[in-house]
Scaffold this motif. Structure first.
Motif, PDB file in Angstrom:
ATOM      1  N   MET A   1      71.180  61.395  -9.589  1.00 31.04           N
ATOM      2  CA  MET A   1      70.640  62.542  -9.183  1.00 31.04           C
ATOM      3  C   MET A   1      71.825  63.361  -8.254  1.00 31.04           C
ATOM      4  O   MET A   1      72.042  64.636  -8.489  1.00 31.04           O
ATOM      5  CB  MET A   1      69.422  62.661  -8.500  1.00 31.04           C
ATOM      6  CG  MET A   1      68.177  62.197  -9.344  1.00 31.04           C
ATOM      7  SD  MET A   1      66.798  61.963  -8.570  1.00 31.04           S
ATOM      8  CE  MET A   1      66.434  63.509  -7.707  1.00 31.04           C
ATOM      9  N   LEU A   2      72.279  62.620  -7.420  1.00 29.68           N
ATOM     10  CA  LEU A   2      73.257  63.356  -6.573  1.00 29.68           C
ATOM     11  C   LEU A   2      74.732  63.911  -7.329  1.00 29.68           C
ATOM     12  O   LEU A   2      75.286  64.652  -7.140  1.00 29.68           O
ATOM     13  CB  LEU A   2      73.864  62.266  -5.496  1.00 29.68           C
ATOM     14  CG  LEU A   2      72.847  62.163  -4.462  1.00 29.68           C
ATOM     15  CD1 LEU A   2      73.046  61.097  -3.384  1.00 29.68           C
ATOM     16  CD2 LEU A   2      72.304  63.388  -3.629  1.00 29.68           C
ATOM     17  N   GLY A   3      74.894  62.995  -8.382  1.00 31.48           N
ATOM     18  CA  GLY A   3      76.112  63.421  -9.191  1.00 31.48           C
ATOM     19  C   GLY A   3      75.847  64.586  -9.818  1.00 31.48           C
ATOM     20  O   GLY A   3      76.837  65.276 -10.029  1.00 31.48           O
ATOM     21  N   GLY A   4      74.558  64.624 -10.570  1.00 29.76           N
ATOM     22  CA  GLY A   4      74.264  65.673 -11.160  1.00 29.76           C
ATOM     23  C   GLY A   4      74.220  66.948 -10.363  1.00 29.76           C
ATOM     24  O   GLY A   4      74.597  68.159 -10.766  1.00 29.76           O
ATOM     25  N   LEU A   5      73.797  66.841  -8.997  1.00 30.10           N
ATOM     26  CA  LEU A   5      73.743  67.889  -8.218  1.00 30.10           C
ATOM     27  C   LEU A   5      75.039  68.541  -7.753  1.00 30.10           C
ATOM     28  O   LEU A   5      75.164  69.722  -7.596  1.00 30.10           O
ATOM     29  CB  LEU A   5      72.897  67.492  -7.180  1.00 30.10           C
ATOM     30  CG  LEU A   5      72.630  68.757  -6.131  1.00 30.10           C
ATOM     31  CD1 LEU A   5      71.892  69.589  -6.411  1.00 30.10           C
ATOM     32  CD2 LEU A   5      72.046  67.891  -4.639  1.00 30.10           C
TER      33      LEU A   5
ATOM     34  N   ARG B   1      76.524  75.274  -8.167  1.00 26.36           N
ATOM     35  CA  ARG B   1      76.790  76.719  -8.502  1.00 26.36           C
ATOM     36  C   ARG B   1      75.561  77.044  -8.930  1.00 26.36           C
ATOM     37  O   ARG B   1      74.885  78.161  -8.497  1.00 26.36           O
ATOM     38  CB  ARG B   1      77.704  77.128  -9.172  1.00 26.36           C
ATOM     39  CG  ARG B   1      77.872  78.621  -9.352  1.00 26.36           C
ATOM     40  CD  ARG B   1      79.099  78.825 -10.345  1.00 26.36           C
ATOM     41  NE  ARG B   1      80.186  78.889  -9.396  1.00 26.36           N
ATOM     42  CZ  ARG B   1      81.544  79.245  -9.728  1.00 26.36           C
ATOM     43  NH1 ARG B   1      81.858  79.397 -11.271  1.00 26.36           N
ATOM     44  NH2 ARG B   1      82.549  79.007  -8.967  1.00 26.36           N
ATOM     45  N   GLN B   2      74.799  76.466 -10.139  1.00 23.71           N
ATOM     46  CA  GLN B   2      73.892  76.759 -10.588  1.00 23.71           C
ATOM     47  C   GLN B   2      72.538  76.491  -9.764  1.00 23.71           C
ATOM     48  O   GLN B   2      71.469  77.089  -9.880  1.00 23.71           O
ATOM     49  CB  GLN B   2      73.446  75.916 -11.833  1.00 23.71           C
ATOM     50  CG  GLN B   2      74.531  76.362 -13.235  1.00 23.71           C
ATOM     51  CD  GLN B   2      74.459  75.483 -14.262  1.00 23.71           C
ATOM     52  OE1 GLN B   2      73.729  74.391 -14.114  1.00 23.71           O
ATOM     53  NE2 GLN B   2      75.271  75.753 -15.219  1.00 23.71           N
ATOM     54  N   TYR B   3      72.540  75.429  -8.990  1.00 23.28           N
ATOM     55  CA  TYR B   3      71.413  75.066  -8.225  1.00 23.28           C
ATOM     56  C   TYR B   3      71.512  75.937  -6.610  1.00 23.28           C
ATOM     57  O   TYR B   3      70.640  75.455  -5.777  1.00 23.28           O
ATOM     58  CB  TYR B   3      71.114  73.703  -8.036  1.00 23.28           C
ATOM     59  CG  TYR B   3      71.042  72.785  -9.116  1.00 23.28           C
ATOM     60  CD1 TYR B   3      69.901  73.293 -10.216  1.00 23.28           C
ATOM     61  CD2 TYR B   3      71.777  71.736  -9.529  1.00 23.28           C
ATOM     62  CE1 TYR B   3      69.804  72.720 -11.183  1.00 23.28           C
ATOM     63  CE2 TYR B   3      71.352  71.092 -10.790  1.00 23.28           C
ATOM     64  CZ  TYR B   3      70.093  71.790 -11.523  1.00 23.28           C
ATOM     65  OH  TYR B   3      69.768  71.149 -12.793  1.00 23.28           O
ATOM     66  N   GLY B   4      72.438  76.379  -6.363  1.00 22.15           N
ATOM     67  CA  GLY B   4      72.732  76.801  -4.967  1.00 22.15           C
ATOM     68  C   GLY B   4      71.485  77.817  -4.592  1.00 22.15           C
ATOM     69  O   GLY B   4      71.241  77.607  -3.394  1.00 22.15           O
ATOM     70  N   MET B   5      71.098  78.489  -5.282  1.00 11.83           N
ATOM     71  CA  MET B   5      70.047  79.720  -5.010  1.00 11.83           C
ATOM     72  C   MET B   5      68.885  78.727  -4.639  1.00 11.83           C
ATOM     73  O   MET B   5      67.840  79.316  -3.824  1.00 11.83           O
ATOM     74  CB  MET B   5      69.929  80.843  -5.893  1.00 11.83           C
ATOM     75  CG  MET B   5      71.042  81.590  -5.902  1.00 11.83           C
ATOM     76  SD  MET B   5      71.511  82.468  -4.372  1.00 11.83           S
ATOM     77  CE  MET B   5      70.228  83.782  -4.091  1.00 11.83           C
ATOM     78  N   LEU B   6      68.500  77.723  -5.520  1.00 12.91           N
ATOM     79  CA  LEU B   6      67.378  77.300  -5.616  1.00 12.91           C
ATOM     80  C   LEU B   6      67.256  76.273  -4.324  1.00 12.91           C
ATOM     81  O   LEU B   6      66.158  76.195  -3.442  1.00 12.91           O
ATOM     82  CB  LEU B   6      67.028  76.223  -6.613  1.00 12.91           C
ATOM     83  CG  LEU B   6      66.692  76.925  -7.992  1.00 12.91           C
ATOM     84  CD1 LEU B   6      66.536  75.841  -9.142  1.00 12.91           C
ATOM     85  CD2 LEU B   6      65.243  77.681  -7.833  1.00 12.91           C
ATOM     86  N   ILE B   7      68.360  75.776  -3.890  1.00 20.56           N
ATOM     87  CA  ILE B   7      68.441  74.953  -2.679  1.00 20.56           C
ATOM     88  C   ILE B   7      68.449  75.865  -1.338  1.00 20.56           C
ATOM     89  O   ILE B   7      67.779  75.555  -0.429  1.00 20.56           O
ATOM     90  CB  ILE B   7      69.988  74.213  -2.446  1.00 20.56           C
ATOM     91  CG1 ILE B   7      70.040  73.364  -3.642  1.00 20.56           C
ATOM     92  CG2 ILE B   7      70.118  73.638  -1.162  1.00 20.56           C
ATOM     93  CD1 ILE B   7      71.255  72.457  -3.676  1.00 20.56           C
ATOM     94  N   ALA B   8      68.985  77.068  -1.351  1.00 17.89           N
ATOM     95  CA  ALA B   8      68.715  78.069  -0.487  1.00 17.89           C
ATOM     96  C   ALA B   8      67.368  78.431  -0.252  1.00 17.89           C
ATOM     97  O   ALA B   8      66.906  78.621   0.748  1.00 17.89           O
ATOM     98  CB  ALA B   8      69.354  79.372  -0.589  1.00 17.89           C
TER      99      ALA B   8
END
Length: 102
Positions: free
Chosen positions: A32-36, A41-48
């Motif tokens: 999971m950490l490798g995929g993250l 860039r794609q998950y940045g807004m979801l993480i924010a």
């Protein structure tokens, strides 16, 4: 004739760093950490968004995600949602007509 096989067959090469197989104990968390990391860039807004929700949940002492508050937020912003859906349809329709005119 010798029965010693170790002298004839070389030892297997070690796995490159960071690319070890399942026997290295990496597990699901490493996957999971490798995929993250690869899709940051794609998950940045979801993480924010997640960080903002956690921050306001702490600041409001747990009142942010109560059903009453979520319902009020949806009702207060419903007209914005309707306008956004309408604008999205106009943008998509405009884009498709521009492409077909070419």
């Amino acid at each position: 004739m010798s029965t010693d096989v170790s002298a004839e067959s070389p030892a297997p090469a070690p796995a490159p760093p960071g690319r070890a197989g399942a026997e290295s104990g990496g597990g699901l968390l490493q996957l999971m950490l490798g995929g993250l990391r690869r899709n940051m860039r794609q998950y940045g807004m979801l993480i924010a968004l997640g960080l903002i929700v956690v921050l306001f949940e702490i600041w409001t002492d747990g009142d942010l995600l109560l059903p009453r508050n979520v319902s009020n937020l949806v009702l207060q912003n419903s007209y914005i949602l309707i306008l956004a859906i309408g604008m999205m349809l106009v943008i998509i329709a405009g884009t498709s007509t521009c492409r077909s005119a070419r």
